[in-house]
Design an enzyme around this catalytic site. Structure first.
Site, PDB file in Angstrom:
ATOM      1  N   TYR A 191       0.816  -1.203   0.000  1.00  0.00           N
ATOM      2  CA  TYR A 191       0.000   0.000   0.000  1.00  0.00           C
ATOM      3  C   TYR A 191       0.859   1.265   0.000  1.00  0.00           C
ATOM      4  O   TYR A 191       1.787   1.410   0.798  1.00  0.00           O
ATOM      5  CB  TYR A 191      -0.932   0.017   1.225  1.00  0.00           C
ATOM      6  CG  TYR A 191      -1.764   1.270   1.341  1.00  0.00           C
ATOM      7  CD1 TYR A 191      -2.941   1.407   0.602  1.00  0.00           C
ATOM      8  CD2 TYR A 191      -1.361   2.331   2.141  1.00  0.00           C
ATOM      9  CE1 TYR A 191      -3.703   2.561   0.679  1.00  0.00           C
ATOM     10  CE2 TYR A 191      -2.114   3.498   2.237  1.00  0.00           C
ATOM     11  CZ  TYR A 191      -3.283   3.602   1.498  1.00  0.00           C
ATOM     12  OH  TYR A 191      -4.026   4.747   1.572  1.00  0.00           O
TER      13      TYR A 191
ATOM     14  N   HIS B 204      -2.827  16.406  -2.955  1.00  0.00           N
ATOM     15  CA  HIS B 204      -3.297  16.540  -1.581  1.00  0.00           C
ATOM     16  C   HIS B 204      -3.153  17.960  -1.042  1.00  0.00           C
ATOM     17  O   HIS B 204      -3.711  18.280   0.012  1.00  0.00           O
ATOM     18  CB  HIS B 204      -2.560  15.557  -0.674  1.00  0.00           C
ATOM     19  CG  HIS B 204      -3.032  14.139  -0.809  1.00  0.00           C
ATOM     20  ND1 HIS B 204      -2.973  13.439  -1.999  1.00  0.00           N
ATOM     21  CD2 HIS B 204      -3.587  13.290   0.091  1.00  0.00           C
ATOM     22  CE1 HIS B 204      -3.455  12.235  -1.817  1.00  0.00           C
ATOM     23  NE2 HIS B 204      -3.835  12.114  -0.569  1.00  0.00           N
TER      24      HIS B 204
ATOM     25  N   ASN C 173       1.390  11.736   5.776  1.00  0.00           N
ATOM     26  CA  ASN C 173       0.609  10.923   6.715  1.00  0.00           C
ATOM     27  C   ASN C 173       0.990  11.271   8.146  1.00  0.00           C
ATOM     28  O   ASN C 173       2.175  11.244   8.496  1.00  0.00           O
ATOM     29  CB  ASN C 173       0.900   9.444   6.475  1.00  0.00           C
ATOM     30  CG  ASN C 173      -0.271   8.718   5.850  1.00  0.00           C
ATOM     31  OD1 ASN C 173      -0.431   7.526   6.041  1.00  0.00           O
ATOM     32  ND2 ASN C 173      -1.085   9.409   5.081  1.00  0.00           N
TER      33      ASN C 173
ATOM     34  N   TYR D  76     -19.553  30.552  45.444  1.00  0.00           N
ATOM     35  CA  TYR D  76     -18.894  29.408  44.817  1.00  0.00           C
ATOM     36  C   TYR D  76     -17.634  29.793  44.044  1.00  0.00           C
ATOM     37  O   TYR D  76     -16.667  29.034  43.983  1.00  0.00           O
ATOM     38  CB  TYR D  76     -19.855  28.713  43.859  1.00  0.00           C
ATOM     39  CG  TYR D  76     -20.951  27.904  44.499  1.00  0.00           C
ATOM     40  CD1 TYR D  76     -21.112  27.867  45.886  1.00  0.00           C
ATOM     41  CD2 TYR D  76     -21.853  27.188  43.725  1.00  0.00           C
ATOM     42  CE1 TYR D  76     -22.123  27.127  46.470  1.00  0.00           C
ATOM     43  CE2 TYR D  76     -22.871  26.439  44.294  1.00  0.00           C
ATOM     44  CZ  TYR D  76     -23.008  26.411  45.669  1.00  0.00           C
ATOM     45  OH  TYR D  76     -24.005  25.679  46.245  1.00  0.00           O
TER      46      TYR D  76
ATOM     47  N   ARG E 250     -15.218  29.899  46.945  1.00  0.00           N
ATOM     48  CA  ARG E 250     -15.195  28.716  47.802  1.00  0.00           C
ATOM     49  C   ARG E 250     -14.829  27.442  47.035  1.00  0.00           C
ATOM     50  O   ARG E 250     -14.185  26.533  47.569  1.00  0.00           O
ATOM     51  CB  ARG E 250     -16.566  28.555  48.459  1.00  0.00           C
ATOM     52  CG  ARG E 250     -16.546  27.627  49.637  1.00  0.00           C
ATOM     53  CD  ARG E 250     -17.910  27.272  50.194  1.00  0.00           C
ATOM     54  NE  ARG E 250     -18.994  28.162  49.855  1.00  0.00           N
ATOM     55  CZ  ARG E 250     -20.278  27.781  49.873  1.00  0.00           C
ATOM     56  NH1 ARG E 250     -20.599  26.528  50.166  1.00  0.00           N
ATOM     57  NH2 ARG E 250     -21.222  28.633  49.574  1.00  0.00           N
TER      58      ARG E 250
ATOM     59  N   PHE F 207      -1.859   7.015  11.895  1.00  0.00           N
ATOM     60  CA  PHE F 207      -2.049   8.401  11.447  1.00  0.00           C
ATOM     61  C   PHE F 207      -3.281   9.049  12.040  1.00  0.00           C
ATOM     62  O   PHE F 207      -3.438  10.265  12.019  1.00  0.00           O
ATOM     63  CB  PHE F 207      -2.177   8.431   9.920  1.00  0.00           C
ATOM     64  CG  PHE F 207      -3.166   7.428   9.396  1.00  0.00           C
ATOM     65  CD1 PHE F 207      -4.522   7.562   9.621  1.00  0.00           C
ATOM     66  CD2 PHE F 207      -2.735   6.314   8.680  1.00  0.00           C
ATOM     67  CE1 PHE F 207      -5.436   6.636   9.152  1.00  0.00           C
ATOM     68  CE2 PHE F 207      -3.646   5.382   8.200  1.00  0.00           C
ATOM     69  CZ  PHE F 207      -4.994   5.543   8.434  1.00  0.00           C
TER      70      PHE F 207
ATOM     71  N   GLU G 190     -12.164   5.881   4.082  1.00  0.00           N
ATOM     72  CA  GLU G 190     -11.839   6.607   5.298  1.00  0.00           C
ATOM     73  C   GLU G 190     -13.159   7.062   5.916  1.00  0.00           C
ATOM     74  O   GLU G 190     -13.573   8.214   5.807  1.00  0.00           O
ATOM     75  CB  GLU G 190     -10.916   7.783   4.961  1.00  0.00           C
ATOM     76  CG  GLU G 190      -9.607   7.284   4.359  1.00  0.00           C
ATOM     77  CD  GLU G 190      -8.796   8.365   3.669  1.00  0.00           C
ATOM     78  OE1 GLU G 190      -9.224   9.534   3.664  1.00  0.00           O
ATOM     79  OE2 GLU G 190      -7.731   8.034   3.109  1.00  0.00           O
TER      80      GLU G 190
END
Length: 515
Positions: A56, A86, A198, A280, A283, A329, A415
């Site tokens: 791959y 990409h 990646n 609060y 405290r 990844f 994906e």
């Protein structure tokens, strides 16, 4: 350069990341041990790149195209096409410090020796870092699935002489930047294109800086809380260890002790004869801040793992003589925790703003004038500073919505579950920046309140706690008492710089010890 940082893929710290991100005075180099591991991995890939069996991303397509074979003559062209296709991010460029952090983390991940890249690839990344070349990386476009693909691709573009970069303050083409700095562009070998893009290094880089800044603003918030506690003539009892030992959350115990240390010796506390307990926002400081401290420490540990991990796919195991495809990844291991960091720091701002409101409100602040001005009506004092804090708190409530619970499938369903880690990181970073301003406003308002106690109520500055007194003094070195209305934003900015530079924190810790 004043210092050398040697990376080996194993021992990087969050401090290292922040220091490299924020200073060009550190030269980063690859360790001899890492070079050996990297070469061994690279040699194995080059040997197997023309193998008959599909591997791959080496001799197959990526994503849903995993079954498409890449021929031997197409291998190098394929790696470059991965980068070109990409690089599709959009938006404003990431700040230089984030780009520097990303370059460092990408180099460190590849230095582990499981990615199959040559040493030249890592050394070229480090040349960009050391010579101050900043690839133009648009901030949006990653879903944190196969890591920060689109954003990392913009960095990879410059490595191969394409894309754009900032060099010596000028924006130019990638090849111009390389030529001007005397760097030879990479010619990618098999596996190197996919290895460069990646991983979640953009998310992790933003996250590392964010968790570092979160630690600093948290400590400043403890100091602000202590100042407000004294300015409001509060009680010590909620901070005693007897209470916290029977509900022993580590963060709460630590915060309670820190508040006692900062206010040590105070003769202002426990002098209120009209009330028996505080609201609060005073405290419950240990309970609220304590869980935030616990979150910060967990996120710090998670990111320490992430910045020393191999995160591309597939990974090369030379000792096993095989490549293994997996999901290292994926951004989920940091996305969830960066969401938690954002939620925690948003709460830090929430409770700070409530104390600001209380200090400015005449029927809540135990005898101080409205908006902390001696001439209310004519002067507005700090009224709108509280509005600013409220605005930032409200914005944080939107930003704190966790991105990691969302997922949109990509790559034709291959994906099919993504992390949205870069959104988690970006939102956490923005929340922290907002809270730095909120804490600065609280420090400013609490200091004004202390002055008014002295002027109107006869209390003595010298009777403040050891830590609160030096915090007060450090602020007053930069910002004078507000007698008549003036440009408040300048005062806020002055205290913000003290917070960001840790000047108040350093002064307090020099007096009472580390908090």
């Amino acid at each position: 350069m004043n210092r050398k940082l040697v990376i080996d893929g194993e021992s990087l710290t969050i401090r290292d990341v922040v220091e490299v991100a924020r200073s060009q005075a550190i030269k980063v180099v690859l360790s001899p041990e890492a070079k050996f591991k990297v070469k061994k991995s690279s040699d194995w890939v080059r040997e197997k790149s023309t193998a008959l069996e599909p591997i791959y991303g080496l001799n197959t397509g990526v994503g849903s195209q995993e079954n498409v074979r890449i021929t031997a003559t197409e291998l190098k062209d394929f790696q470059q096409k991965i980068i070109l296709s990409h690089a599709s991010a959009v938006g404003e460029p990431l700040p230089h410090e984030i780009v520097r952090a990303t370059l460092l983390l990408r180099a460190n991940a590849l230095a582990k020796g499981y990615s199959g890249v040559r040493c030249e690839v890592i050394e070229t990344i480090l040349e960009l870092l050391n010579k101050g070349i900043y690839p133009i990386v648009p901030e949006k476009g990653s879903v944190g699935a196969s890591g920060d693909l689109a954003l990392l691709a913009h960095i990879a573009l410059v490595l191969i002489g394409k894309g754009e970069a900032d060099y010596q303050g000028q924006r130019m083409t990638g090849i111009q930047a390389l030529n001007n700095a005397g760097i030879k562009p990479l010619e990618l070998e098999p596996k190197e294109g996919i290895a460069l893009i990646n991983g979640s290094q953009v998310s992790a880089g933003i996250g590392a800086i964010a968790v570092w800044d979160a630690q600093q603003v948290f400590k400043n918030s403890e100091i602000a809380s202590s100042l407000s506690l004294e300015a409001l003539i509060g009680f010590r009892s909620p901070f005693c260890q007897e209470i916290h030992k029977i509900r022993p959350y580590p963060g709460a115990c630590k915060v309670a002790q820190n508040i006692l240390n900062i206010t040590q010796g105070s003769k202002w506390l426990d002098t209120d004869k009209k009330h028996v307990q505080d609201a609060y926002s005073l405290r419950c400081i240990p309970q609220v801040l304590g869980v935030i401290l616990d979150i910060i420490q967990i996120v710090d540990k998670q990111l320490l793992i992430e910045i020393n991990s191999a995160t591309d796919n597939p990974l090369v195991f030379t000792e096993l003589n095989k490549v293994i495809s997996g999901g290292n990844f994926h951004g989920e291991p940091i996305a969830v925790w960066l969401d938690a960091l954002g939620i925690g720091i948003a709460n830090l701002g929430n409770i700070s703003e409530r104390r600001i409101f209380r200090l400015l409100t005449s029927y809540l602040n135990k005898g101080l004038p409205s908006f902390l001005t001696t001439k209310p009506g004519l002067n507005s004092g700090f009224a709108i500073a509280q509005c600013t804090a409220a605005s930032l708190v409200s914005e944080n409530k939107v930003l704190a919505n966790p991105a990691s619970v969302d997922s949109i499938p990509t790559s034709e369903g291959q994906e099919d579950y993504v992390s949205m880690a870069p959104i988690s990181a970006k939102d956490a970073r923005e929340i922290i920046k907002n809270v730095e301003h909120i804490v600065a406003i609280e420090l400013l308002v609490a200091t004004q309140s202390i002055d008014l106690r002295v002027k109107l109520g006869g209390l003595k500055l010298q009777e403040l706690g050891k830590g609160t007194l030096v915090a007060y003094q450090k602020i007053r070195e930069k910002v004078p008492f507000l007698d008549e209305d003036r440009e408040i934003y300048k005062d806020i900015q002055a205290v913000l710089e003290l917070v960001k530079n840790n000047e108040i924190l350093t002064a307090v810790e020099n007096e009472v010890g580390e908090i």
